[in-house]
Design a protein around this motif. Structure first.
Motif, short mmCIF file in Angstrom:
data_model
loop_
_atom_site.label_atom_id
_atom_site.label_comp_id
_atom_site.label_asym_id
_atom_site.label_seq_id
_atom_site.Cartn_x
_atom_site.Cartn_y
_atom_site.Cartn_z
N ASN A 97 -36.75 -39.57 25.32
CA ASN A 97 -37.45 -39.21 24.08
C ASN A 97 -36.47 -38.83 22.98
N ASN A 98 -35.37 -38.18 23.35
CA ASN A 98 -34.34 -37.84 22.38
C ASN A 98 -33.71 -39.11 21.82
N PHE A 99 -33.41 -40.07 22.68
CA PHE A 99 -32.85 -41.34 22.21
C PHE A 99 -33.82 -42.06 21.28
N ILE A 100 -35.10 -42.05 21.63
CA ILE A 100 -36.11 -42.72 20.80
C ILE A 100 -36.20 -42.05 19.43
N SER A 101 -36.21 -40.73 19.39
CA SER A 101 -36.33 -40.02 18.11
C SER A 101 -35.12 -40.24 17.21
N ARG A 102 -33.96 -40.55 17.80
CA ARG A 102 -32.76 -40.80 17.00
C ARG A 102 -32.53 -42.28 16.76
N ASN A 103 -33.50 -43.14 17.14
CA ASN A 103 -33.41 -44.60 16.99
C ASN A 103 -32.17 -45.15 17.70
N ASP A 104 -31.86 -44.59 18.85
CA ASP A 104 -30.75 -45.03 19.68
C ASP A 104 -31.32 -45.99 20.72
N SER A 105 -30.70 -47.13 20.90
CA SER A 105 -31.24 -48.14 21.82
C SER A 105 -30.94 -47.84 23.29
N ARG A 106 -30.08 -46.87 23.56
CA ARG A 106 -29.74 -46.55 24.94
C ARG A 106 -30.91 -45.84 25.63
N ARG A 107 -31.02 -46.05 26.96
CA ARG A 107 -32.02 -45.38 27.77
C ARG A 107 -31.43 -45.10 29.15
N VAL A 108 -31.88 -44.01 29.76
CA VAL A 108 -31.53 -43.76 31.15
C VAL A 108 -32.69 -44.27 31.99
N SER A 109 -32.36 -44.84 33.16
CA SER A 109 -33.40 -45.51 33.92
C SER A 109 -33.79 -44.79 35.20
N GLU A 110 -32.83 -44.22 35.90
CA GLU A 110 -33.19 -43.55 37.14
C GLU A 110 -32.16 -42.50 37.51
N TYR A 111 -32.64 -41.49 38.21
CA TYR A 111 -31.81 -40.39 38.69
C TYR A 111 -31.01 -40.86 39.89
N VAL A 112 -29.75 -40.47 39.93
CA VAL A 112 -28.89 -40.79 41.07
C VAL A 112 -28.52 -39.47 41.73
N GLN A 113 -28.95 -39.31 42.97
CA GLN A 113 -28.65 -38.07 43.69
C GLN A 113 -27.25 -38.16 44.27
N VAL A 114 -26.44 -37.16 43.94
CA VAL A 114 -25.04 -37.12 44.38
C VAL A 114 -24.83 -35.84 45.16
N LYS A 115 -24.22 -35.95 46.32
CA LYS A 115 -23.87 -34.78 47.12
C LYS A 115 -22.36 -34.60 47.04
N GLY A 130 -18.61 -33.22 47.61
CA GLY A 130 -17.93 -32.68 48.77
C GLY A 130 -17.61 -31.20 48.63
N LYS A 131 -17.35 -30.78 47.41
CA LYS A 131 -17.09 -29.37 47.14
C LYS A 131 -18.00 -28.96 45.99
N ALA A 132 -17.88 -27.76 45.54
CA ALA A 132 -18.73 -27.29 44.45
C ALA A 132 -18.48 -28.15 43.21
N GLY A 133 -19.45 -28.94 42.85
CA GLY A 133 -19.31 -29.84 41.72
C GLY A 133 -19.85 -29.21 40.44
N ILE A 134 -19.69 -29.90 39.38
CA ILE A 134 -20.19 -29.47 38.09
C ILE A 134 -21.71 -29.59 38.10
N LEU A 135 -22.38 -28.62 37.49
CA LEU A 135 -23.84 -28.63 37.48
C LEU A 135 -24.36 -29.62 36.45
N GLY A 136 -25.27 -30.47 36.88
CA GLY A 136 -25.85 -31.46 35.99
C GLY A 136 -26.53 -32.55 36.80
N TYR A 137 -27.01 -33.56 36.10
CA TYR A 137 -27.74 -34.66 36.72
C TYR A 137 -27.11 -35.99 36.32
N TRP A 138 -26.96 -36.88 37.30
CA TRP A 138 -26.45 -38.22 37.07
C TRP A 138 -27.62 -39.18 36.93
N TYR A 139 -27.52 -40.07 35.94
CA TYR A 139 -28.54 -41.09 35.72
C TYR A 139 -27.86 -42.43 35.51
#
Length: 140
Positions: free
Chosen positions: A39-57, A59-68
């Motif tokens: 929705n943020n991309f749409i409101s800024r007229n940006d053609s990029r889109r994220v399509s699906e969440y990628v679950q990553v485990k 090996g050690k304490a990783g950075i907090l966030g979500y991969w798409y």
């Protein structure tokens, strides 16, 4: 002593309940974050889109966030928060298939306003950690 044990039990129980809720709602959280980013991309007229969440485990304490995965691209996007003036600012890092960060973009109206105030050194630290996580999970 009995009161302290009772208090410790309550605190432990609440932390356990919160942890269980956090773990079991990851799918819902990632779905709504995906919708918000698009929705943020749409409101800024940006053609990029994220399509699906990628679950990553990590090996050690990783950075907090979500991969798409990015729609119609080999790139990925890592959505993560940064503290600026005591407020969480949502940012997204476009990561190439090789694992290098191409671009870091703000993902809210407030983030756009405060993005320029974030020190470059802080962004470089996040960029290095994202690239490291991208190399570790190169099969994303």
């Amino acid at each position: 002593m009995k009161d302290k044990a009772l208090l410790l039990g309550w605190v432990t129980g609440l932390l356990l309940l919160i942890s269980i809720l956090w773990i079991f709602t990851q799918g819902v959280q990632s779905y709504y974050l995906l919708r918000t980013v698009n929705n943020n991309f749409i409101s800024r007229n940006d053609s990029r889109r994220v399509s699906e969440y990628v679950q990553v485990k990590p090996g050690k304490a990783g950075i907090l966030g979500y991969w798409y995965k990015m729609y119609n691209s080999d790139d990925k996007m890592f959505v993560f928060p940064v503290f600026q003036d005591g407020i969480l600012i949502p940012l997204g890092a476009i990561v190439s298939a090789e694992g290098t960060v191409k671009e870091v973009i703000p993902l809210s109206a407030h983030a756009v306003q405060t993005f320029e105030k974030i020190p470059n050194s802080i962004l470089q630290i996040y960029t290095a950690r994202i690239e490291e996580a991208g190399r570790e999970g190169s099969n994303l």
